[in-house]
Structure formats: structure tokens, C-alpha cells
Design an enzyme around this catalytic site. Structure first.
Site, PDB file in Angstrom:
ATOM      1  CE  LYS A 179      24.359 -14.327  30.002  1.00 16.80           C
ATOM      2  NZ  LYS A 179      22.998 -14.874  29.827  1.00 16.80           N
ATOM      3  CB  SER A 224      21.165 -18.690  24.107  1.00 13.97           C
ATOM      4  OG  SER A 224      19.815 -18.459  24.457  1.00 13.97           O
TER       5      SER A 224
END
Ligand SMILES: *Cc1c(COP(=O)(O)O)cnc(C)c1O
Length: 319
Positions: free
Chosen positions: A51, A305
Site C-alpha cells: 500500500k 501483498s
């Protein structure tokens, strides 16, 4: 809309501020999957997830006036930490709206990066609505966790890194929450190398993008159709509008994985590769261990992720 040139520009903009994370081959996962399995290790990224890519790409494009105003978002976890970190790099104020029941650890992580935290409501929708209220009342600039072209272009840089390092890849497999990661990666991949298959993975208990594809527009999972997944980064009830449009155009297939498979994949990644994935970061690996992706004999990259999980939660999951 947004194109490959925005992703290439994002890579240039954020490149010196982030880690070029390793692409790790796993013989053990390959044997279990019946494919050649590589992991793109965003659990080793700054702030512990991909992110930071989108957050930095947004913050580094603020005008001088916007820098003075500061940024705001709604997030229970990784996007909030990433935005706080990115804002500190740019010497910009960051306000993160978190749920009232947020753990002390998550709130503390955000604050340790210099973010101001505001507790509001319990749902993602309530947090984002309050963030939008702060845009009106305090003049802050909203950086949405996934429905933002700057954020999507930033997430897409991960796809460019995979293609540069491993151009032979056949399948790129990535998790879906609000769809920012998948849409950025799919755009970057398909515009550079159209024959690579791009696959999105959702929890079976919250398949908001599959549902939206069926409905023909970004749609909300209502009532029993939505349950909170153990993958807490994949809990939104509806995809973003921009991610919806981009995934319709660029993503080849969506698959779902069960809760037990997510936890099993997390354990397997830890045991076999010594990498710690959070549950949201393990869903792509869960997907290549079962039909329709298992046993295809293809070269596959799974996006791990993120790796942010509290030790108490890890202990509970490991049983
Ligand atoms: C946010 C997040 C996702 C999902 O990304 P979206 O852009 O919301 O689809 C997946 N894994 C981790 C670890 C995340 O933090």
C-alpha cells in the site's frame, strides 16, 4: 481513465522511496501447486504491505497548497499506515479515520509513522464517510484506499517490477479487496505484455468483485452475501468504481478461496519459505493450490501483498 504511462510515471516517482521487493521461487509450493510458483514479497515492503506504493504516488503529486492542507483517509490497517508514512516523507499532515474497536497495536503503528488517528464507527463505509466529512470541515485532501487513479497507478508499479524481473511469467495472481491492487497490476501487465493471464482472488465469504461483474456494475454485497473474512484487508462490501471498470477491461478471471484454505496457505508459506504473510497476503497462494489453477504446469507469480499481523492473532491462527 488511467493508462500505462501513469504507472510508468509512478514507478519513476516512488522508485527511490520504496524497496524493490524480491521475487522468490518456491520449489516446495511449486510441487504442491503443479505450477512454477514465485512469490512477489510485498510483506517485505516498507510499512509491511504494497500500500505504500499507491499512498506515495498520491502524496508526491500534491500541489503546494494541498501539501499545506494535509491528507486524510479511512482505513483499519495497511493503507492508513502507508499514508501516514508517505505523508511524513513529504512533511505533510496525515489524518487516518480508524474503527472504534481498532486494536492498540494497529493504532500505535499508524501513530508511530506520524499519523493522527481519529476513531469513528465500525465499518469501512462509515470511516470513509467520516474522512469525506473531514475533507469538508478541515480542508484535508482525501486519498481513498482504492478508488483513486493515483493510488491505482502506484499499485501497478508492482506489475512492472514482476515483468522486468520475470518476463516469462504466464499467470499473475493477486488478491482483491476494493480492487486497487488488482486493477493497477492488471493494467500495467496487459498494456505491456498482453499474453500474461491476470487472475484476481477473493474470499468466498466476500466476493464483491465477482458479484459486481455479474451485476454489470460496482455493487454492494448485502446481508448474508457478505461475511467478515479472516483476511481482514479484503473485507470491503463493494469494489471501487474505477477498479471495477479497469478489472472488467484487463482481468482474465476471478477465483474464490475458502477461509480454511487461506489459513492453510499462510501456514504453508511460513513453513516452506520462512516468509510471514498476513491472511490477506496468503490468498493468491491459496488459489494456486486448488482448481482451476492447480496442475496447469504454468509459470505463476503470486502477490504476497502484506505481512502485518499481530503476534496474538498469529498465535490464534497457528493454533
Ligand atoms: C489492501 C490490501 C489488499 C487488497 O487491496 P485492494 O487494493 O483493496 O484490492 C490485499 N492485501 C493486503 C495485505 C492489503 O493490505
Amino acid at each position: 481513465m488511467i493508462g500505462l504511462s501513469e504507472v510508468v510515471a509512478a514507478a519513476r516517482r516512488i522508485g527511490t522511496h520504496i524497496h524493490r521487493t524480491p521475487l522468490v521461487y518456491s520449489r516446495s509450493l511449486s510441487l504442491l501447486s503443479g505450477n512454477e510458483i514465485y512469490l512477489k514479497c510485498e510483506n517485505l515492503q516498507k510499512t509491511g504491505s504494497f500500500k505504500i506504493r499507491g499512498a506515495l504516488n498520491a502524496v508526491l503529486q500534491l500541489t503546494t497548497a494541498e501539501q499545506h492542507r494535509g491528507v486524510v483517509t479511512g482505513s483499519s490497517g495497511n493503507h492508513g499506515q502507508a499514508l501516514a508514512y508517505a505523508a511524513r516523507q513529504a512533511k505533510v499532515r496525515a489524518v487516518v479515520v480508524m474503527p472504534e474497536n481498532v486494536s492498540a497495536a494497529k493504532r500505535g503503528a499508524c501513530q508511530s509513522y506520524g499519523g493522527e488517528t481519529v476513531l469513528y464507527g465500525l465499518t469501512a463505509e462509515a470511516r470513509l464517510a467520516h474522512a469525506e466529512h473531514l475533507v469538508q470541515s478541515e480542508g484535508l485532501v482525501l486519498v481513498h484506499p482504492y478508488d483513486d487513479a493515483r493510488v491505482i497507478a502506484g499499485q501497478g508499479t508492482l506489475g512492472l517490477e514482476v515483468l522486468a524481473e520475470y518476463p516469462e511469467v504466464n499467470y499473475l495472481v493477486a488478491p482483491v479487496g476494493g480492487g486497487g491492487l488488482l486493477s493497477g497490476v492488471a493494467l500495467a501487465t496487459k498494456e505491456s505484455s498482453p499474453k500474461v493471464q491476470v487472475i484476481g482472488v477473493e474470499p468466498l465469504v466476500s466476493p464483491r468483485l465477482s458479484y459486481s461483474w455479474q451485476e454489470g456494475q460496482a455493487s454492494e454485497l448485502l446481508g448474508e452475501a457478505w461475511q467478515p473474512s479472516v483476511a481482514d484487508g479484503l473485507r470491503s462490501r463493494r469494489p471501487g468504481k474505477l477498479p471495477y471498470a479497469l478489472t472488467k477491461r484487463y482481468v482474465d478471471k476471478l477465483v474464490t478461496v475458502g477461509e480454511g484454505e487461506i489459513v492453510a496457505a499462510m501456514k504453508l508459506i511460513l513453513e516452506r519459505t520462512k516468509l510471514l504473510a498476513e491472511p490477506s497476503g496468503a490468498v493468491a497462494v491459496a488459489a494456486v493450490l486448488q482448481p482451476p489453477l492447480q496442475g496447469l504446469g504454468k509459470k505463476m507469480v503470486c502477490v504476497v501483498s502484506g505481512g502485518n499481523i499481530e503476534l496474538a492473532a498469529l498465535a490464534r491462527l497457528l493454533g
